[in-house]
Design a protein around this motif. Structure first.
Motif, mmCIF file in Angstrom:
data_model
loop_
_atom_site.group_PDB
_atom_site.id
_atom_site.type_symbol
_atom_site.label_atom_id
_atom_site.label_comp_id
_atom_site.label_asym_id
_atom_site.label_seq_id
_atom_site.Cartn_x
_atom_site.Cartn_y
_atom_site.Cartn_z
ATOM 1 N N PRO A 1 0.809 -1.232 0.000
ATOM 2 C CA PRO A 1 0.000 0.000 0.000
ATOM 3 C C PRO A 1 0.838 1.276 0.000
ATOM 4 O O PRO A 1 0.482 2.254 -0.655
ATOM 5 C CB PRO A 1 -0.817 -0.128 1.287
ATOM 6 N N HIS B 1 2.139 6.863 5.604
ATOM 7 C CA HIS B 1 2.566 5.592 6.203
ATOM 8 C C HIS B 1 3.797 5.666 7.100
ATOM 9 O O HIS B 1 3.912 4.911 8.055
ATOM 10 C CB HIS B 1 2.866 4.548 5.107
ATOM 11 N N VAL C 1 -1.457 2.628 7.843
ATOM 12 C CA VAL C 1 -2.038 2.687 6.507
ATOM 13 C C VAL C 1 -2.658 4.070 6.350
ATOM 14 O O VAL C 1 -3.574 4.439 7.070
ATOM 15 C CB VAL C 1 -3.100 1.597 6.308
ATOM 16 N N ASP D 1 -5.459 5.111 9.992
ATOM 17 C CA ASP D 1 -6.066 3.782 10.115
ATOM 18 C C ASP D 1 -6.760 3.577 11.459
ATOM 19 O O ASP D 1 -7.079 2.451 11.833
ATOM 20 C CB ASP D 1 -5.011 2.692 9.894
#
Length: 980
Positions: free
Chosen positions: A259, A291, A314, A337
């Protein structure tokens, strides 16, 4: 219910006519009831997460649901449901921290004071925190022990078991020592708004828009900046020099998650969301909008090294902070996230993941009180949650004012909690929380009706709040909701500027338009910047003057080198000066300019001061600057402690130690002395030792007899313990818990002693002679010990097992004479340490216990008596038996300056046997040190103002390649030195 409870208690025949029933506030009653419920449920044989408790006066018993055993107390979350019908009715209020009337979630008071206890349902509204924690700076004490309280500067007495306040190495000042004339807390010496940093002293152009800033916790003029395009800048504000500029890049794309790789391809532009220094300034962390979290280690000057890269979340990483749960430095992150994660700062291993937010987590605020470590977190839906480091879920769930972007912060002393938030409609709030009530205590007024962007805030000096709003910086007194003042920084600020105070509150960095950072200063800040500016300009002059005769091709390079030299001089950082090739190139064009050792032989060549003496003592055995930097503590061979304090006045506005003004030898009004229990036989032959707490409030000391704990404000003996034999020979406080002390003994053992419970937790055996040195690393979680047997040992602080050991190699041709002290001290990076022996100086790497650099003393030269790192670990100060003092660059242990006895000893003493026995470095000024002499005197040293530093580092080409440098005869003249 209060009336009924009062009647019930007064009806008890045991109490009749024997008590006066006090007036109770609802909040106090809630606290008492919750404590009682907690205690009841602790005794329950089958505890359930949601117990059915109907009365306080009969012990309840939870029945196992459906015959199954209830979860154990350890695994239960500390949030229970509300009582069932028939239980106590709700007593408290409910809502987004507003004192309105409806039920709210349970309090944190119980789990803070008893984190492992069994859960109970809170009958009432929940305080966000922490009835048991209203006075976190007041340690539990022995009835005879005195400590300063959290609210006052006088000494208060408490009747509790003996213990010492815990001081985790966070960026807060716990229990600061207050000397006469020093402003502290709300003292009249700090007047608003004159002492607010409101004068634009520096304007720095970053090149891209600043998103986050943080001042170094020790080097008060070092500013770290992160920008909207992922750049990192490191500025020396005093000289206006940018030391480092780094653009964003992934260090190892192969280790990144898919990702992240996809995100970087779709949108390669990455912004910095937060930069922050670790508590000791040896690391800093960067949270990015994609990230990634990157950790750098900082070694002074331009020396910034990659430490860890973590693919943390994420989406964006919205905040990063440092904390020390379980006495281990960790990094805390939060992200899009909806999670909060805790990482080991040394290895990058993930320790905890906290889940429970229903929106991206916007900020984290780790803190601790009364040995309880916890984290507050805020999310973009306005929810505030609190977490312990136990993976048992959130303890609270509240709505923040504004219900959108909110940050939280404690005052510097850790006693007051504030939050600042902005709603989606642009309404902004700064509030102070009542930690025992869980409600807003104050809402500060003065914000623009519609803030343009999210308002940022900061606190300073336990007195002021500041926020960036409406193209200005607004200030409030913490005790007054009305706006104190607002300044526009001469115009050009962003609509909601980013702001950051330095630790002393003398400087304030503010983001402006056109990628500018304005640094505001008060009078102390202006003096601080002016001092560095003078040092920078003076140290640059020789290089600049020499440019006039240099060739055009080398002129630009030499000009750049002049800037670098000024930066290094200003920082007291000699480590990288050997790498300044343009200077060496320039000198090669003029053969008459070769490097020469700086000799200080006349009093006019340095600033030195012999401290005034009211008490005559035989010799100084131990010496240390207080952590505040405004006093020196000495321990004499006759077991008496001497304390000198500098006063704040017109000539010394900061009140810090200086060689330009004499201090006062201080004693309390009672006239008592801090005197150790001395050895019965011959106290002069005892091995004195002491250790100073990080808040300067108490000192633990021994001189061959019992260990004594002294109050530094009253000089009273607070406790004595551990009578010999064996006798203590070295003392060291655990860096995260001042109740844990490592005690080296003359029987070669090391005892790990818990002051609070008066118990030896571990006894470490590995040496064959007395212990002469102890040093903790709070990054590697190890204790390094040294002994008179010239052996080094590394111990793991989790289980106290010995990891490795090594015997210090003595130089060839040097006979193995009588046992000699071996001392150890950690470098600022907490990974390397200095070894001091009469025959050598050495730098060791801890994990492998390998010698990286060595400086041996020639066989015909005077032995080393003591040595220490400078506060920034860039220099090593060493004293010798012939009264010479030498200054080394720590990166290569090469000699750069020598102070001869004639520079500081009068002629009547310079030819005698008077010499330094101990040497101490100032905690904030890298070029200041002090020595304790064999005649009982103490001298403090600084370079002359025109130089600003101790000599110049020798060029690297003149040193040996392996780092084992040939040692000059310490007493030789400069012309006798081998070229380095």
């Amino acid at each position: 219910m209060l009336v009924e409870l009062k009647k019930l208690i007064e009806a008890n025949p045991l109490f009749r006519d024997k008590l006066q029933f006090p007036n109770l506030r609802n909040s106090r009653l809630r606290t008492l009831i919750n404590q009682s419920l907690n205690w009841q449920h602790q005794l329950c044989k089958n505890p359930r997460p949601n117990p059915d408790i109907k009365t306080l006066f009969v012990d309840h018993s939870c029945g196992p649901p459906n015959g199954a055993r209830a979860p154990s107390p350890v695994s239960n979350p500390l949030l229970g449901g509300l009582p069932k019908a028939g239980g106590f009715p709700p007593l408290g209020a409910h809502g987004p921290f507003q004192p309105t009337a409806s039920p709210v979630p349970p309090p944190l008071a119980g789990w803070m004071s008893s984190p492992s206890s069994v859960p109970h349902p809170a009958v009432s509204a929940g305080p966000i925190a922490l009835a048991a924690l209203k006075h976190p700076r007041t340690p539990p004490t022995n009835p005879a022990l005195d400590y300063p309280s959290a609210e006052s500067e006088h000494v208060s007495k408490r009747t509790r078991p003996m213990g010492i306040s815990d001081e985790v190495n966070l960026g807060v000042n716990m229990l600061p020592m207050s000397f006469p004339g020093q402003a502290h807390g709300h003292s009249p010496a700090f007047k608003a708004p004159d002492d607010l940093p409101k004068t634009v002293a520096r304007t720095l152009t970053q090149g891209s828009s600043p998103m986050s800033m943080d001042f170094h916790p020790i080097k008060q003029t070092l500013l770290l900046v992160g920008t909207n395009v992922g750049d990192i800048g490191l500025w020396e504000v005093g000289s206006r020099e940018r030391l480092v500029q780094k653009t964003f890049k992934v260090w190892d794309i192969s280790k990144c998650s898919m990702p992240l790789q996809v995100a970087l391809v779709k949108e390669p532009v990455v912004s910095v969301n937060r930069v922050i220094w670790s508590p000791d300034g040896s690391l800093f962390g960067v949270a990015y909008s994609r990230h990634i979290v990157q950790l750098y280690s900082y070694h002074g000057g331009e020396d910034m090294r990659q430490h860890l890269e973590i693919d943390a979340h994420v989406g964006g990483v919205n905040d990063i902070s440092f904390s020390t749960p379980n006495k281990q430095l960790c990094v805390i992150t939060c992200g899009d996230d909806k999670t909060i994660k805790v990482w080991d700062a040394a290895t990058g291993v993930k320790r905890h993941t906290f889940e429970g937010h229903e929106a991206p987590v916007y900020s984290v605020c780790p803190h601790y009180k009364e040995n309880i470590q916890f984290i507050f977190s805020t999310a973009l839906d306005g929810k505030i949650k609190a977490w312990l480091y136990d993976n048992m879920g959130s303890r609270v769930d509240y709505d923040a004012p504004g219900r959108w972007c909110t940050t939280m912060a404690y005052s510097a002393d850790g006693t007051r909690l504030f939050s600042c938030g902005t709603s989606k409609d642009g309404e902004s709030y700064i509030v102070e929380w009542n930690e025992s009530e869980g409600a807003v205590k104050r809402t500060y007024q003065g914000f623009h009706k519609r803030s343009l962007g999210v308002v940022q805030f900061d606190t300073t000096k336990n007195r002021y709040l500041a926020a960036g709003d409406d193209f200005s910086i607004k200030f409030w007194d913490m005790d007054n909701v009305q706006l104190l003042t607002a300044i526009d920084g001469d115009g050009g600020l962003q609509a909601s500027p980013r702001i950051r105070f330095n630790k002393e509150g003398s400087l304030l960095a503010v983001s402006g338009n056109e990628n500018v950072i304005k640094v505001m200063a008060n009078s102390d800040g202006l003096r601080l910047l002016h001092t560095f500016e003078n040092v920078s300009s003076e140290s640059s002059k020789p290089a600049i003057n020499s440019l006039a005769t240099a060739a055009a091709a080398t002129s630009a390079a030499a000009d750049r080198s002049a800037n670098v030299v000024s930066i290094q001089a200003m920082n007291g950082d000699a480590r990288n000066m050997v790498d300044v090739k343009p200077v060496i190139t320039e000198e090669s064009n003029d053969k008459s300019k070769i490097w020469k050792l700086t000799e200080v032989s006349e009093p006019s060549q340095c600033r030195s001061l012999r401290l005034p003496e009211n008490l005559r003592v035989a010799k100084i055995s131990r010496l240390i600057f207080t952590n505040s930097g405004n006093a020196i503590l000495a321990l004499a061979s006759n077991a008496i402690h001497l304390l000198w304090k500098w006063q704040r006045n017109e000539r010394n506005a900061t009140g810090k130690a200086t060689a330009s003004l004499p201090p006062q030898q201080w004693q309390p009004a009672s006239g008592i002395l801090m005197t150790n229990d001395a050895a019965e036989n011959n106290p002069e032959e005892a091995v004195p030792c002491f250790a100073l707490s990080k808040n300067d409030s108490y000192v633990m000391s021994a001189s061959g007899g019992k260990i004594s704990l002294f109050n530094m404000m009253t000089f009273k003996t607070m406790a004595t313990f551990m009578p010999p034999p064996p006798a203590a020979t070295f003392l060291a406080f655990h860096p995260q818990d001042n109740n844990i002390i490592a005690i080296g003994m003359d029987d070669s053992t090391i005892q790990i002693y818990n002051v609070r419970v008066d118990e030896v937790k571990s006894k470490l055996k590995g040496h064959s002679k007395r212990i002469t040195g102890l040093a903790f690393s709070n990054v590697l979680n190890v204790l390094v010990s040294s002994g008179a047997d010239a052996q080094l040992c590394v111990w793991n602080t989790d289980g106290w097992e010995k990891q490795r050991s090594k015997v210090l190699p003595l130089p060839q041709g040097r006979p193995n004479t009588a046992p000699s002290d071996t001392r150890v001290q950690f470098h600022q990076d907490q990974a390397h340490f200095l070894v001091v022996h009469e025959t050598q100086l050495a730098i060791y790497e801890t994990t492998k216990l390998e010698c990286m650099k060595q400086w041996p003393v020639r066989e015909s030269s005077a032995p080393i008596t003591h040595a220490t790192f400078s506060c920034d670990s860039q220099l090593v100060y060493a004293s010798f038996m012939d009264a010479t003092i030498c200054v080394f660059s720590s990166a290569n242990l090469r000699l750069r300056c020598r102070v001869n006895p004639s520079a500081y000893l009068p002629a009547s003493l310079s030819n005698s046997n008077v010499h330094p026995l101990v040497i101490a470095a100032h905690p904030q000024e890298p070029n200041m040190f002090a020595v304790g002499l064999s005649d009982g005197g103490v001298h403090i040293f600084e370079p002359v103002e025109s130089e600003g530093k101790w000599g110049v580092a020798p060029p690297a080409e003149n040193g040996s390649a392996n780092g084992a440098v040939a040692a000059p005869s310490v007493g030789a003249s400069a012309s006798d030195q081998p070229q380095r």
